[in-house]
Design a protein around this motif. Structure first.
Motif, short mmCIF file in Angstrom:
data_model
loop_
_atom_site.label_atom_id
_atom_site.label_comp_id
_atom_site.label_asym_id
_atom_site.label_seq_id
_atom_site.Cartn_x
_atom_site.Cartn_y
_atom_site.Cartn_z
N TYR A 58 0.89 -1.23 -0.03
CA TYR A 58 0.03 -0.18 -0.11
C TYR A 58 0.96 0.99 -0.14
O TYR A 58 0.19 2.49 -0.23
N THR A 90 -12.50 -3.47 -3.56
CA THR A 90 -11.17 -2.97 -2.68
C THR A 90 -11.07 -1.36 -3.19
O THR A 90 -11.35 -1.07 -4.38
N HIS A 145 -8.22 2.07 -2.74
CA HIS A 145 -6.68 2.33 -2.23
C HIS A 145 -6.30 3.79 -2.47
O HIS A 145 -6.79 4.26 -3.58
N ALA A 189 -3.02 3.76 2.09
CA ALA A 189 -4.21 2.92 2.78
C ALA A 189 -5.05 2.23 1.79
O ALA A 189 -5.14 2.59 0.73
N PHE A 233 -8.90 -0.37 1.73
CA PHE A 233 -10.15 -0.88 2.40
C PHE A 233 -10.85 -1.76 1.53
O PHE A 233 -10.59 -1.57 0.24
N GLY A 234 -11.75 -2.49 1.93
CA GLY A 234 -12.89 -3.32 1.11
C GLY A 234 -13.49 -4.53 1.73
O GLY A 234 -13.28 -4.78 3.03
N LEU A 241 -14.41 -7.37 6.17
CA LEU A 241 -14.50 -6.09 5.83
C LEU A 241 -13.00 -5.50 6.37
O LEU A 241 -13.09 -5.35 7.83
N PHE A 242 -12.21 -5.03 5.61
CA PHE A 242 -10.88 -4.74 5.98
C PHE A 242 -10.45 -3.26 5.90
O PHE A 242 -11.10 -2.72 5.01
N ILE A 243 -9.51 -2.83 6.62
CA ILE A 243 -8.78 -1.63 6.27
C ILE A 243 -7.29 -1.81 6.52
O ILE A 243 -6.99 -2.77 7.58
N ASN A 291 -2.86 -5.24 7.81
CA ASN A 291 -4.42 -5.44 7.52
C ASN A 291 -4.93 -5.93 8.70
O ASN A 291 -4.51 -6.79 9.68
N ALA A 298 -9.08 -6.69 10.08
CA ALA A 298 -10.36 -7.22 9.20
C ALA A 298 -11.51 -7.23 10.38
O ALA A 298 -10.96 -8.15 11.33
#
Length: 413
Positions: free
Chosen positions: A70, A109, A111, A120, A122-123, A154-156, A171, A173
């Motif tokens: 990232y 996702t 970015h 960063a 997410f998605g 569900l992640f960041i 990550n 989640a």
């Protein structure tokens, strides 16, 4: 700052639909074992390259496999990546042949860059999927088995480059979802037996990437590694039974999953070599010690013959882009890859394993900001040493990578 609100609205709508639909649909009796068929968090680009990604990095790709990547997002763009697939399955068991069609939304996702050397993502991603339906005759009646559901993430995540050529990432989640496995036995009456799981939990993964320019800076070699710790799942598991003559639903074996159901530690390593920013070759290895993870079968609902094996996977892939700034053909990306997966599921001493190969192409849109990634994947799955069920898959994958210039400002004339 220019923002395409139509793309945002479409993306949010897709995200909502994916949550409601429990991600993509699989069609394999093997998914009834354990937590179902596991996902490797690969994008459509990576699936076309055999599922590699630990050492993959670039300003216009969202690589969830390794959060250290990232840190290398383009400073002027906000990336969106949406993936769907269509699966055709041909199976054979004891001379009987079958055909199934499945698929759906695979992932979503985003970015973006936070600061210099800091990005960063997410998605929404699948963790595992369950989907099957089959049956047959038994003594005095018939039996039908079916399963559905899955677990999603569900992640960041963030990636940071503290020193040149070295990046680290994390990550985090939220893991959620449920699975249902049902057996129906019919004779003089009908009986239903159902195994249920519901998870509400978290997951974490750390990653590292180190790149070294060579050949005067024209080429680049990158080493990537990830680690996900072992942990106990939080949620509930239970069974239910119902007999049409009794017309009463009984709950059996209701238990908290904490301390009884686990995921093992996961280690991934990869090495890539890029030639003149045109040709990239990568090889990956994944290891998960599932044989040491706890899993408590629900008495009367799960076969005691099912157990976990250590999972390991090898993958290799290649991507070639003739000339990103040349003609349309030169800006296209051509991909190919292959993999071998020794899976975590074992039934009566027979390990489930699969292998396959893939090809794909990246088609840039006329405006140069969006890329459509098409892929074709063949996969063969069976148990060994005894071939219980043989499955052959032909997957068509489609990924759309939106590249929005969110952080670019027009000059005032």
């Amino acid at each position: 700052m220019r923002i395409n609100y139509r793309i945002i609205l479409v993306t949010l709508a897709i995200a909502l639909c994916s949550v409601l639909s429990q991600a993509q649909i699989v069609t394999s009796p093997y998914s009834k074992m354990g937590y179902g068929m596991l996902s490797d968090n690969v994008s459509s680009i990576q699936r076309s390259m055999g599922g590699v990604g630990y050492a993959m990095r670039g300003g216009r790709i969202i690589n969830v496999m390794n959060p250290a990547s990232y840190a290398h997002v383009d400073s002027l763009t906000f990336l969106w990546d949406v993936g769907i697939d269509l699966t055709n399955l041909w199976s054979k068991e004891n001379g009987n042949k079958g055909y199934n069609l499945g698929g759906g939304l695979d992932y979503l996702t985003g970015h973006f860059k936070l600061a210099k050397g800091l990005g960063a993502a997410f998605g929404l991603l699948p963790y595992s999927s369950v989907g099957y339906s089959y049956g047959g005759e038994i003594e005095g009646g018939s039996e039908a088995r079916s399963g559905s559901g899955g677990f999603n993430q569900l992640f960041i995540g963030v990636g940071y480059e503290p020193i040149k050529n070295l990046s680290v990432g994390l990550n985090f989640a939220y893991l959620f979802g449920s699975t249902t496995n049902t057996t129906q036995v019919s004779s003089t009456s009908s009986s239903f037996f159902t195994r249920n799981m519901k998870i509400r939990d978290w997951n974490a993964q750390v990653g590292l990437q180190f790149s070294q320019p060579i050949a005067g800076g024209r080429d680049m070699i990158t080493l990537g590694a990830t680690y996900q710790p072992k942990k106990s799942f939080h949620g509930n598991a239970w069974g239910t039974s119902y007999d049409s003559q009794d017309s009463k639903v009984d709950t059996i074996g209701y238990t908290s999953m904490s301390g009884k159901y686990e995921q093992p530690a996961s280690i991934g390593v990869g090495l890539s070599y890029t030639v003149n920013r045109r040709l990239t070759i990568e090889a990956d290895y994944t290891y998960q010690k599932w044989s040491g993870a706890k899993y408590q079968p629900i008495t009367g609902f799960e076969s005691q013959s099912m157990q976990f094996d250590d999972r390991w996977k090898m993958a290799a892939g290649v991507q070639y882009t003739p000339n990103k700034r040349g003609s349309y053909f030169g800006a296209m990306s051509f991909r190919a890859g292959a993999f071998y997966n020794h899976d975590y599921m074992n039934y009566s001493g027979n390990n489930v394993r699969d292998y396959g190969a893939s090809i794909g192409v990246g088609l840039p849109a006329p405006n140069g900001k969006t890329t459509v990634n098409l892929g074709l994947e063949w996969r063969h799955r069976e148990t060994s040493p005894v071939h219980l069920i043989t499955e052959n898959y032909l997957n068509i994958t489609l990924g759309v990578n939106f590249n929005e210039m969110w952080f670019w400002k027009s000059r005032i004339r």
